[in-house]
Motif scaffolding. Structure first.
Motif, PDB file in Angstrom:
ATOM      1  N   ASN A 165       0.800  -1.223   0.000  1.00  0.00           N
ATOM      2  CA  ASN A 165       0.000   0.000   0.000  1.00  0.00           C
ATOM      3  C   ASN A 165       0.833   1.272   0.000  1.00  0.00           C
ATOM      4  O   ASN A 165       0.299   2.360  -0.236  1.00  0.00           O
ATOM      5  N   THR A 166       2.121   1.150   0.301  1.00  0.00           N
ATOM      6  CA  THR A 166       2.988   2.339   0.309  1.00  0.00           C
ATOM      7  C   THR A 166       4.048   2.277  -0.788  1.00  0.00           C
ATOM      8  O   THR A 166       5.087   2.940  -0.704  1.00  0.00           O
ATOM      9  N   GLY A 167       3.774   1.469  -1.807  1.00  0.00           N
ATOM     10  CA  GLY A 167       4.619   1.500  -2.996  1.00  0.00           C
ATOM     11  C   GLY A 167       5.859   0.634  -2.975  1.00  0.00           C
ATOM     12  O   GLY A 167       6.775   0.847  -3.770  1.00  0.00           O
ATOM     13  N   LYS A 168       5.907  -0.370  -2.078  1.00  0.00           N
ATOM     14  CA  LYS A 168       7.067  -1.254  -2.025  1.00  0.00           C
ATOM     15  C   LYS A 168       6.910  -2.408  -3.020  1.00  0.00           C
ATOM     16  O   LYS A 168       5.842  -2.614  -3.595  1.00  0.00           O
ATOM     17  N   ALA A 169       7.984  -3.177  -3.171  1.00  0.00           N
ATOM     18  CA  ALA A 169       7.979  -4.263  -4.159  1.00  0.00           C
ATOM     19  C   ALA A 169       7.110  -5.441  -3.744  1.00  0.00           C
ATOM     20  O   ALA A 169       6.660  -6.219  -4.586  1.00  0.00           O
ATOM     21  N   LEU A 170       6.870  -5.590  -2.445  1.00  0.00           N
ATOM     22  CA  LEU A 170       6.175  -6.776  -1.938  1.00  0.00           C
ATOM     23  C   LEU A 170       4.693  -6.782  -2.287  1.00  0.00           C
ATOM     24  O   LEU A 170       3.992  -5.792  -2.085  1.00  0.00           O
ATOM     25  N   ASP A 171       4.235  -7.916  -2.806  1.00  0.00           N
ATOM     26  CA  ASP A 171       2.808  -8.208  -2.952  1.00  0.00           C
ATOM     27  C   ASP A 171       2.615  -9.625  -2.417  1.00  0.00           C
ATOM     28  O   ASP A 171       3.085 -10.583  -3.037  1.00  0.00           O
ATOM     29  N   PRO A 172       1.974  -9.788  -1.262  1.00  0.00           N
ATOM     30  CA  PRO A 172       1.861 -11.126  -0.658  1.00  0.00           C
ATOM     31  C   PRO A 172       1.259 -12.165  -1.592  1.00  0.00           C
ATOM     32  O   PRO A 172       1.687 -13.329  -1.591  1.00  0.00           O
ATOM     33  N   ARG A 173       0.275 -11.766  -2.364  1.00  0.00           N
ATOM     34  CA  ARG A 173      -0.341 -12.720  -3.293  1.00  0.00           C
ATOM     35  C   ARG A 173       0.694 -13.244  -4.286  1.00  0.00           C
ATOM     36  O   ARG A 173       0.704 -14.431  -4.630  1.00  0.00           O
ATOM     37  N   GLU A 174       1.573 -12.365  -4.739  1.00  0.00           N
ATOM     38  CA  GLU A 174       2.580 -12.779  -5.703  1.00  0.00           C
ATOM     39  C   GLU A 174       3.587 -13.756  -5.090  1.00  0.00           C
ATOM     40  O   GLU A 174       4.111 -14.626  -5.781  1.00  0.00           O
ATOM     41  N   ILE A 175       3.842 -13.622  -3.800  1.00  0.00           N
ATOM     42  CA  ILE A 175       4.735 -14.576  -3.133  1.00  0.00           C
ATOM     43  C   ILE A 175       4.160 -15.982  -3.244  1.00  0.00           C
ATOM     44  O   ILE A 175       4.864 -16.949  -3.558  1.00  0.00           O
ATOM     45  N   VAL A 176       2.863 -16.096  -2.997  1.00  0.00           N
ATOM     46  CA  VAL A 176       2.199 -17.395  -3.072  1.00  0.00           C
ATOM     47  C   VAL A 176       2.171 -17.916  -4.507  1.00  0.00           C
ATOM     48  O   VAL A 176       2.538 -19.066  -4.781  1.00  0.00           O
ATOM     49  N   LEU A 177       1.764 -17.065  -5.438  1.00  0.00           N
ATOM     50  CA  LEU A 177       1.605 -17.495  -6.822  1.00  0.00           C
ATOM     51  C   LEU A 177       2.949 -17.809  -7.475  1.00  0.00           C
ATOM     52  O   LEU A 177       3.069 -18.776  -8.237  1.00  0.00           O
ATOM     53  N   LYS A 178       3.961 -17.002  -7.185  1.00  0.00           N
ATOM     54  CA  LYS A 178       5.279 -17.255  -7.775  1.00  0.00           C
ATOM     55  C   LYS A 178       5.885 -18.551  -7.239  1.00  0.00           C
ATOM     56  O   LYS A 178       6.530 -19.299  -7.986  1.00  0.00           O
ATOM     57  N   THR A 179       5.683 -18.817  -5.962  1.00  0.00           N
ATOM     58  CA  THR A 179       6.136 -20.099  -5.406  1.00  0.00           C
ATOM     59  C   THR A 179       5.428 -21.248  -6.123  1.00  0.00           C
ATOM     60  O   THR A 179       6.045 -22.265  -6.469  1.00  0.00           O
ATOM     61  N   GLY A 180       4.116 -21.072  -6.346  1.00  0.00           N
ATOM     62  CA  GLY A 180       3.349 -22.089  -7.061  1.00  0.00           C
ATOM     63  C   GLY A 180       3.807 -22.259  -8.496  1.00  0.00           C
ATOM     64  O   GLY A 180       3.802 -23.379  -9.041  1.00  0.00           O
TER      65      GLY A 180
END
Length: 737
Positions: free
Chosen positions: A344-359
């Motif tokens: 929400n403050t413009g950082k690289a992290l997107d939790p959903r992407e962590i899950v999907l990229k691992t998958g």
């Protein structure tokens, strides 16, 4: 679920279940053809009425084949999960009630309904689909029964027809709503992950609903629109519209075949698209309960004795099977994305992407390979079995470990665990961590605290308060409680005031307590949350040795991070203590009448900022609010994001010792939200929150006279002292003899 401990491996079990369903379906087709008996009731309907025998045979051949096809593909996914490490998620007599409660909460969509619009929309689709599946099953069961046993006739049939049409209408409304939401309203978290497969899925569901009603309408019209069919309150009016048109029998067959083909399409896409979450999500929800506290990280073996050659997670095999199941349980809804303070403050992290990229890495490197959790760009190439093929260190280090993603996930995916495991790898195996964090590591290793201060200064705050017992760490604790001050409370100038206020409140309540002073070391939380398990274990083992040697049983903390570590993680190292956060202890003192607030009054508008490690990690939300609310004259307001939806201050996960180089600062975002409430005082219950929010408020140009940030203990002490002062002042006009 652990394939190594079960004789029947999970992939084989999936195959057996799929083949069993296929066999039952095929046998039912044969049985209906051989033994089918007519229902003599005039208030019923004929199954496969008007459908040629060749089409019926084709139906009973294709559906079993597709069920086996789906089972084979699903077993391949399960086989990929078993690449992961063991994770004890066994159902026992002790956890079965919790597991069933977790399952019900998910199936009833309690988490989804936090967002009423999305929750109701999904409920319309989900529950209607289950009802329609039950309606079809009941019809098939009735189809197999002897004529005298058939029950779908008379009033039962009419009620059955009503329920079927109601479910079909719910499905239609839900699907249209979903189409409008995804392609017209287009919320950001949905828009950025919309793929062609979403259109296919929604198109199939829409076709199922529409063709179901049209097939029903032409069937009723073909039967002469009898009055008893009025209970089909959607199909009957449609039948009246088409009644009298040419070739009704042909249209009835056409729409029935299209309806079946829609179901065939559903079975085809089910195992290869995100629709698989119909099975994986309920399974994941059932498996939520685990053998460690909510706020605890996964334990690791003693790094000084272990034979492990790699630590943390970098490859698919480094994760547990449950973490891999998570990737297939994800619904791609983006609720984790929506609440992530880093995102929400413009950082690289997107939790959903962590899950999907691992998958994605799991899917591309498995044997056999399976489809990714959701469609990916053709340009994305995964050449090795490493999650860092798709996930960057910048994403991992942006996390504040606030647990908002886990809390907001409707299907109980454990996102934070994955991030922290990857941090362990980056920190321990590659020394790939922010430069500023290296300074904190050295300070913890050399000075016993991340501030790099001399341990001899730990008890300097007590110089201004008489009667503080300081132990040397070797003598037995004779006091009732050990007051664990923590590094911030010992060395940070702001938080020294918190420590002093809390100590004075304990003295007022006549609580028997002592402190460790220089013998108290950092609990190791910053090291562990940033992946440096080595430094954590070094500090934690020293603390456990000291505490156990003193016979410590009860500990009061003012830092939620210390509270979480001492209570939830030290037991793995032999440290078993009754740990209470100072908000809980103050609440108890007030409730017991041990802390007198009879004259305490605070004529202020106050907002409480939730600490992530007190709230989401340990479910302590009301104690701080109850403490503040016990003061007379107080007006409590809430920030827009509060409680389970509270916004992080930005300091957790060792972010306190890392700089923010990208986007808006998290503490600024949160401070602006707290200021917007119009509160004159902001209450906190965490030393990190105190530092971050106070800095954020002052960064907005507001001084203490306008908006004061302080710990709950400071607000309480101020109110008590103000009340005492007011009662001792001589009223104006009264002469003191």
């Amino acid at each position: 679920m652990d394939a190594k401990k079960t004789r029947l491996k999970a992939p084989h079990l999936v195959l057996i279940i799929g083949i069993a369903f296929a066999a039952v379906t095929g046998i039912s087709g044969i049985a209906s053809a051989v033994f089918d008996q007519h229902d003599d009731s005039t208030v019923t309907r004929e199954v496969f009425g008007g459908i040629p025998s060749a089409v019926k045979i084709t139906f009973y051949v294709i559906i079993p084949v597709l069920l086996v096809y789906g089972a084979v593909l699903f077993s391949h996914r399960v086989q990929n999960w078993t690449r992961g490490k063991p994770d004890n998620r066994s159902t026992t007599s002790k956890n079965v009630k919790r597991r069933l409660a977790d399952f019900r909460a998910g199936v009833y969509m309690q988490t989804l309904l936090r967002d009423p619009a999305a929750g109701i929309m999904h409920s319309l689709i989900y529950f209607s689909f289950l009802i329609l599946l039950a309606v079809t099953t009941v019809l098939e069961i009735n189809h197999q029964l002897p004529g005298s046993w058939k029950f779908l006739n008379g009033r039962v049939y009419q009620g059955y027809s009503f329920i079927g049409d109601a479910a079909g209408l719910m499905l239609l409304v839900g699907v249209v709503w979903a189409i409008v939401r995804r392609y017209v309203q287009r919320p950001y978290r949905i828009r950025i992950k919309t793929k062609p497969e979403h259109a296919i899925i929604l198109g199939v569901f829409l076709a199922l609903a529409v063709t179901g009603f049209l097939a029903e309408a032409y069937r009723i019209a073909l039967d002469g629109t009898p009055d008893f069919e009025k209970w089909s309150f959607v199909g009957y009016p449609l039948a009246l519209l088409v009644d009298g048109s040419s070739n009704i029998a042909g249209w009835q067959q056409f729409w029935w075949i299209v309806h079946v083909l829609s179901f065939v399409a559903f079975l085809v896409i089910l195992p290869v698209t995100m629709l698989r979450h119909m099975f994986t999500s309920p399974l994941n929800m059932y498996l939520k309960d685990r053998d460690r506290p909510k706020g605890a990280m996964k334990p690791m073996p003693n790094l000084m004795e272990t034979e492990l050659e790699s630590f943390g997670a970098s490859t698919i095999e480094d994760f547990t099977w449950k973490q891999l199941l998570d990737t297939d349980a994800c619904t791609m809804c983006g609720r984790c994305t929506a609440v992530c303070p880093a995102q929400n403050t413009g950082k690289a992290l997107d939790p959903r992407e962590i899950v999907l990229k691992t998958g994605e890495v799991m899917a591309a490197t498995g044997t056999p390979q399976v489809s990714p959790p959701i469609g990916t760009d053709p340009d994305i190439i995964i050449s090795a079995n490493s999650v860092f093929e798709r996930i960057t260190p910048e994403e991992i280090w942006a996390c504040t470990s606030c647990k908002a993603c886990d809390e907001n996930c409707p299907v109980n995916i454990e996102i934070l665990d994955k991030i922290l495991d990857m941090r362990r790898y980056l920190s321990l195996m590659e020394s790939n961590f922010p430069t500023e964090l290296g300074n904190a590591y050295r300070s913890m290793e050399n000075s016993g605290n991340p501030w790099g201060m001399s341990q001899n200064e730990r008890a300097d705050w007590a110089d201004k308060i008489e009667g503080i017992e300081i132990l040397d760490g070797t003598s037995p604790l004779e006091a009732d409680y050990l007051y664990w001050v923590g590094c911030a409370g010992s060395f940070d100038d702001k938080n020294k005031k918190v420590t002093q206020a809390m100590a004075q409140l304990l003295q007022r309540a006549e609580v028997s307590f002592a402190i460790l002073g220089p013998s108290e070391m950092c609990t190791g939380d910053p090291a562990r949350r940033s992946g440096n398990e080595y430094i954590f274990q070094m500090l934690a083992m020293q603390n456990v040795e000291t505490l156990n040697g003193m016979g410590v049983k009860k500990i009061i903390t003012q830092c939620p991070h210390c509270f979480n570590t001492l209570a939830n993680e030290y037991p793995d190292l032999g440290g078993h203590y009754e740990v209470v956060h100072h908000s809980q202890f103050l609440e108890w003192l007030i409730d017991q009448g041990k802390l007198d607030l009879s004259t305490a009054k605070l004529e202020e508008r106050i907002v409480y900022h939730d600490s992530c490690y007190l709230g989401r990690h340990n479910d302590v939300y009301m104690s701080p609010r109850n403490v503040i609310g016990s003061l007379a004259g107080i007006e409590i307001v809430e920030a827009e994001r509060n409680g389970t939806k509270g916004m992080c201050c930005g300091a957790g996960g060792a972010r306190m010792w890392m700089e923010e180089h990208t986007g808006k600062q998290v503490n600024v975002e949160r401070s602006q939200e707290l200021i917007a409430t119009g509160a004159s005082k902001i209450a906190v219950a965490c030393p990190f929150c105190y530092i971050m929010i106070d800095d954020g408020v002052k960064g907005e140009g507001l001084e203490e006279g306008e908006v004061e940030v302080a710990d709950i203990s400071m607000h309480i002490l101020d109110a008590i002292e103000a009340g005492e002062k007011a009662t001792t002042e001589v009223p104006a006009g009264v002469v003191d003899d």
